[in-house]
Write a protein that holds these residues in place. Structure first.
Motif, PDB file in Angstrom:
ATOM      1  N   GLU A   2      11.849  -4.900  -8.690  1.00  0.00           N
ATOM      2  CA  GLU A   2      11.047  -5.132  -7.487  1.00  0.00           C
ATOM      3  C   GLU A   2      11.003  -3.875  -6.622  1.00  0.00           C
ATOM      4  O   GLU A   2       9.940  -3.513  -6.100  1.00  0.00           O
ATOM      5  N   ASP A   3      12.137  -3.207  -6.478  1.00  0.00           N
ATOM      6  CA  ASP A   3      12.170  -1.975  -5.679  1.00  0.00           C
ATOM      7  C   ASP A   3      11.315  -0.874  -6.292  1.00  0.00           C
ATOM      8  O   ASP A   3      10.649  -0.121  -5.577  1.00  0.00           O
ATOM      9  N   PHE A   4      11.312  -0.773  -7.627  1.00  0.00           N
ATOM     10  CA  PHE A   4      10.491   0.243  -8.288  1.00  0.00           C
ATOM     11  C   PHE A   4       9.018   0.021  -7.975  1.00  0.00           C
ATOM     12  O   PHE A   4       8.306   0.937  -7.559  1.00  0.00           O
ATOM     13  N   TRP A   5       8.522  -1.205  -8.196  1.00  0.00           N
ATOM     14  CA  TRP A   5       7.104  -1.495  -7.963  1.00  0.00           C
ATOM     15  C   TRP A   5       6.761  -1.432  -6.486  1.00  0.00           C
ATOM     16  O   TRP A   5       5.667  -0.985  -6.121  1.00  0.00           O
ATOM     17  N   GLY A   6       7.665  -1.864  -5.650  1.00  0.00           N
ATOM     18  CA  GLY A   6       7.433  -1.771  -4.201  1.00  0.00           C
ATOM     19  C   GLY A   6       7.318  -0.324  -3.760  1.00  0.00           C
ATOM     20  O   GLY A   6       6.426   0.040  -2.986  1.00  0.00           O
ATOM     21  N   THR A   7       8.215   0.520  -4.266  1.00  0.00           N
ATOM     22  CA  THR A   7       8.186   1.943  -3.913  1.00  0.00           C
ATOM     23  C   THR A   7       6.929   2.613  -4.457  1.00  0.00           C
ATOM     24  O   THR A   7       6.273   3.389  -3.743  1.00  0.00           O
ATOM     25  N   LEU A   8       6.568   2.316  -5.706  1.00  0.00           N
ATOM     26  CA  LEU A   8       5.357   2.898  -6.292  1.00  0.00           C
ATOM     27  C   LEU A   8       4.115   2.479  -5.504  1.00  0.00           C
ATOM     28  O   LEU A   8       3.249   3.302  -5.203  1.00  0.00           O
ATOM     29  N   THR A   9       4.038   1.207  -5.141  1.00  0.00           N
ATOM     30  CA  THR A   9       2.913   0.711  -4.350  1.00  0.00           C
ATOM     31  C   THR A   9       2.834   1.434  -3.015  1.00  0.00           C
ATOM     32  O   THR A   9       1.766   1.862  -2.585  1.00  0.00           O
ATOM     33  N   MET A  10       3.979   1.590  -2.366  1.00  0.00           N
ATOM     34  CA  MET A  10       4.008   2.260  -1.074  1.00  0.00           C
ATOM     35  C   MET A  10       3.608   3.726  -1.200  1.00  0.00           C
ATOM     36  O   MET A  10       2.810   4.233  -0.408  1.00  0.00           O
ATOM     37  N   VAL A  11       4.107   4.428  -2.200  1.00  0.00           N
ATOM     38  CA  VAL A  11       3.792   5.849  -2.385  1.00  0.00           C
ATOM     39  C   VAL A  11       2.298   6.042  -2.648  1.00  0.00           C
ATOM     40  O   VAL A  11       1.653   6.909  -2.050  1.00  0.00           O
ATOM     41  N   LEU A  12       1.727   5.231  -3.539  1.00  0.00           N
ATOM     42  CA  LEU A  12       0.301   5.362  -3.839  1.00  0.00           C
ATOM     43  C   LEU A  12      -0.571   4.988  -2.638  1.00  0.00           C
ATOM     44  O   LEU A  12      -1.571   5.657  -2.353  1.00  0.00           O
ATOM     45  N   ALA A  13      -0.186   3.951  -1.927  1.00  0.00           N
ATOM     46  CA  ALA A  13      -0.954   3.561  -0.737  1.00  0.00           C
ATOM     47  C   ALA A  13      -0.849   4.627   0.348  1.00  0.00           C
ATOM     48  O   ALA A  13      -1.839   4.926   1.026  1.00  0.00           O
TER      49      ALA A  13
END
Length: 91
Positions: A2-13
């Motif tokens: 969950e942290d990986f996808w959350g971080t990736l989503t935040m970085v791309l956004a």
């Protein structure tokens, strides 16, 4: 995971709201025209505002942070649409 996808989503956004949208704002300012049409300006604004409110309610800071910045940037694009249209520079 969950942290990986959350971080990736935040970085791309964040890349979108700190690189893509500001580059459009700068371009609009330089040419004194707002490139996107009204629909392309208002829908992202509505999305960012609704997602910001939702992320705040569920305390999802991965989503809240980039969407809050995106809402501010979208307000600038929305304002540019009317400012440049009002001055007669929009084709």
């Amino acid at each position: 995971m969950e942290d990986f996808w959350g971080t990736l989503t935040m970085v791309l956004a964040l890349a979108m709201v700190f690189i893509a949208i500001p580059s459009q704002i700068i371009k609009n300012h330089k040419v004194k025209q707002c490139g996107p049409n009204f629909i392309m300006v208002t829908i992202p604004l509505a999305i960012f505002i609704s997602r910001t409110c939702y992320a705040y309610c569920i305390e999802s800071w991965y989503i809240f942070l980039p969407d809050f910045v995106g809402a501010i940037a979208s307000v600038l694009l929305f304002t540019q649409y009317f400012v440049y249209r009002k001055t007669g520079n929009l084709s």
